[in-house]
Design an enzyme around this catalytic site. Structure first.
Site, PDB file in Angstrom:
ATOM      1  N   ASN A   1       0.868  -1.188   0.000  1.00 18.10           N
ATOM      2  CA  ASN A   1       0.000   0.000   0.000  1.00 18.10           C
ATOM      3  C   ASN A   1       0.899   1.231   0.000  1.00 18.10           C
ATOM      4  OD1 ASN A   1       0.555   0.895   2.815  1.00 18.10           O
ATOM      5  ND2 ASN A   1      -0.385  -1.086   3.274  1.00 18.10           N
TER       6      ASN A   1
ATOM      7  N   GLY B   1      -2.326  -9.875   3.507  1.00 17.45           N
ATOM      8  CA  GLY B   1      -2.058 -10.543   2.229  1.00 17.45           C
ATOM      9  C   GLY B   1      -0.586 -10.844   1.974  1.00 17.45           C
ATOM     10  N   VAL B   2      -0.191 -10.661   0.726  1.00 16.58           N
ATOM     11  CA  VAL B   2       1.208 -10.970   0.369  1.00 16.58           C
ATOM     12  C   VAL B   2       2.164  -9.985   1.047  1.00 16.58           C
ATOM     13  CG1 VAL B   2       1.302  -9.613  -1.793  1.00 16.58           C
ATOM     14  CG2 VAL B   2       2.657 -11.696  -1.568  1.00 16.58           C
ATOM     15  N   ASP B   3       1.704  -8.765   1.267  1.00 19.22           N
ATOM     16  CA  ASP B   3       2.512  -7.744   1.963  1.00 19.22           C
ATOM     17  C   ASP B   3       2.879  -8.246   3.357  1.00 19.22           C
ATOM     18  OD1 ASP B   3       1.844  -4.162   2.585  1.00 19.22           O
ATOM     19  OD2 ASP B   3       3.712  -5.307   2.500  1.00 19.22           O
TER      20      ASP B   3
HETATM   21  N1  APR Z   1       2.412 -15.661  -2.256  1.00 23.12           N
HETATM   22  C1  APR Z   1       1.884 -15.349  -3.470  1.00 23.12           C
HETATM   23  N2  APR Z   1       0.710 -14.708  -3.612  1.00 23.12           N
HETATM   24  C2  APR Z   1       0.034 -14.383  -2.474  1.00 23.12           C
HETATM   25  C3  APR Z   1       0.525 -14.671  -1.180  1.00 23.12           C
HETATM   26  C4  APR Z   1       1.769 -15.343  -1.104  1.00 23.12           C
HETATM   27  N3  APR Z   1       2.319 -15.660   0.090  1.00 23.12           N
HETATM   28  N4  APR Z   1      -0.395 -14.202  -0.261  1.00 23.12           N
HETATM   29  C5  APR Z   1      -1.403 -13.672  -0.964  1.00 23.12           C
HETATM   30  N5  APR Z   1      -1.162 -13.772  -2.292  1.00 23.12           N
HETATM   31  C6  APR Z   1      -1.985 -13.343  -3.422  1.00 23.12           C
HETATM   32  C7  APR Z   1      -3.453 -13.167  -3.176  1.00 23.12           C
HETATM   33  O1  APR Z   1      -4.128 -14.421  -3.213  1.00 23.12           O
HETATM   34  C8  APR Z   1      -3.814 -12.296  -4.374  1.00 23.12           C
HETATM   35  O2  APR Z   1      -3.988 -13.107  -5.521  1.00 23.12           O
HETATM   36  O3  APR Z   1      -1.538 -12.054  -3.788  1.00 23.12           O
HETATM   37  C9  APR Z   1      -2.566 -11.433  -4.560  1.00 23.12           C
HETATM   38  C10 APR Z   1      -2.706  -9.990  -4.079  1.00 23.12           C
HETATM   39  O4  APR Z   1      -3.532  -9.981  -2.913  1.00 23.12           O
HETATM   40  P1  APR Z   1      -3.218  -9.011  -1.660  1.00 23.12           P
HETATM   41  O5  APR Z   1      -2.008  -9.488  -0.979  1.00 23.12           O
HETATM   42  O6  APR Z   1      -4.489  -8.911  -0.882  1.00 23.12           O
HETATM   43  O7  APR Z   1      -2.846  -7.605  -2.323  1.00 23.12           O
HETATM   44  P2  APR Z   1      -3.778  -6.525  -3.019  1.00 23.12           P
HETATM   45  O8  APR Z   1      -5.074  -7.081  -3.483  1.00 23.12           O
HETATM   46  O9  APR Z   1      -2.865  -5.871  -4.012  1.00 23.12           O
HETATM   47  O10 APR Z   1      -4.112  -5.526  -1.829  1.00 23.12           O
HETATM   48  C11 APR Z   1      -3.061  -4.743  -1.316  1.00 23.12           C
HETATM   49  O11 APR Z   1      -3.477  -5.462   0.912  1.00 23.12           O
HETATM   50  O12 APR Z   1      -1.973  -6.520   2.224  1.00 23.12           O
HETATM   51  C12 APR Z   1      -2.522  -5.308   1.952  1.00 23.12           C
HETATM   52  O13 APR Z   1      -0.821  -3.718   2.501  1.00 23.12           O
HETATM   53  C13 APR Z   1      -1.517  -4.322   1.434  1.00 23.12           C
HETATM   54  O14 APR Z   1      -3.040  -2.499   1.596  1.00 23.12           O
HETATM   55  C14 APR Z   1      -2.415  -3.382   0.690  1.00 23.12           C
HETATM   56  C15 APR Z   1      -3.444  -4.312   0.076  1.00 23.12           C
END
Ligand code: APR
Length: 180
Positions: A35, A43-45
């Site tokens: 973000n 999530g992935v973050d």
């Molecule tokens: N490895 C690979 N892909 C992953 C992992 C992982 N360990 N964890 C989650 N994902 C995938 C999710 O399934 C999705 O397909 O990453 C993709 C992006 O999802 P999010 O992580 O939710 O990211 P996004 O939709 O871009 O939202 C970003 O979420 O985590 C917060 O700080 C971040 O505010 C920001 C928002």
């Protein structure tokens, strides 16, 4: 039923789609779907920050955030990947707010930052398709086509679309297969 990963070459770059946890990949760089604060999240973050350890957050604090559509690079610290390229995808608001172009900008900037930093192997998650709600099929098309069309793509030897589940893998696999 598991879907086989897929790989094909565009110019001199191998594009592939795999189902994996991106924090386990020992590559030159993995991409974080962050973000604008760059101070972590879910999530992935969250997974990347948990695995990389506190030094990642400490470096992120020095970057002054990241605009949606932009990308910034840090070290990988305790991750098996050497670097993390943090990008901020658009929040899906129905499609009339420039979301497609902002998502494409993320992929363009990620490849530009990778090329500019000597990154030869790179994995990218499905940016914006989780918490940010971007439709997964529409995002996969933007992701694959934007990367495949990038004028500096040859600087990167392999781009892996790292999918977290079979649906996302199937979508990216289909887009890679459909490339001209
Ligand atoms: N490895 C690979 N892909 C992953 C992992 C992982 N360990 N964890 C989650 N994902 C995938 C999710 O399934 C999705 O397909 O990453 C993709 C992006 O999802 P999010 O992580 O939710 O990211 P996004 O939709 O871009 O939202 C970003 O979420 O985590 C917060 O700080 C971040 O505010 C920001 C928002």
């Amino acid at each position: 039923m598991t879907i086989p990963a897929i790989s094909r070459t565009v110019g001199t770059t191998r594009l592939e789609a795999v189902a994996a946890d991106i924090t386990t990949l020992a590559l030159d760089a993995i991409v974080n779907a962050a973000n604008e604060s760059l101070l972590g999240g879910g999530g992935v973050d969250g997974a990347i920050h948990r695995t990389a350890g506190p030094e990642l957050l400490a470096e992120c604090r020095t970057l002054g955030g990241c605009r949606t559509g932009d990308a910034k690079i840090t070290a990988g610290y305790r991750l098996p990947a050497r670097h993390v390229i943090h990008t901020v995808g658009p929040v899906w608001r129905g499609g009339g707010d420039g979301e497609d172009e902002l998502l494409a900008a993320c992929y363009r900037r990620v490849i530009a930052v990778a090329a500019g930093n000597g990154i030869r192997t790179l994995a990218i998650p499905a940016i914006s398709t989780g918490i940010y709600g971007f439709p997964a099929d529409r995002a996969a098309a933007i992701a694959v086509r934007t990367v495949a069309d990038h004028r500096n793509l040859d600087a990167v030897a392999c781009v892996t679309f790292c999918c977290f589940g079979e649906t996302t893998l199937r979508l990216h696999r289909g887009e890679i297969e459909a490339l001209p």
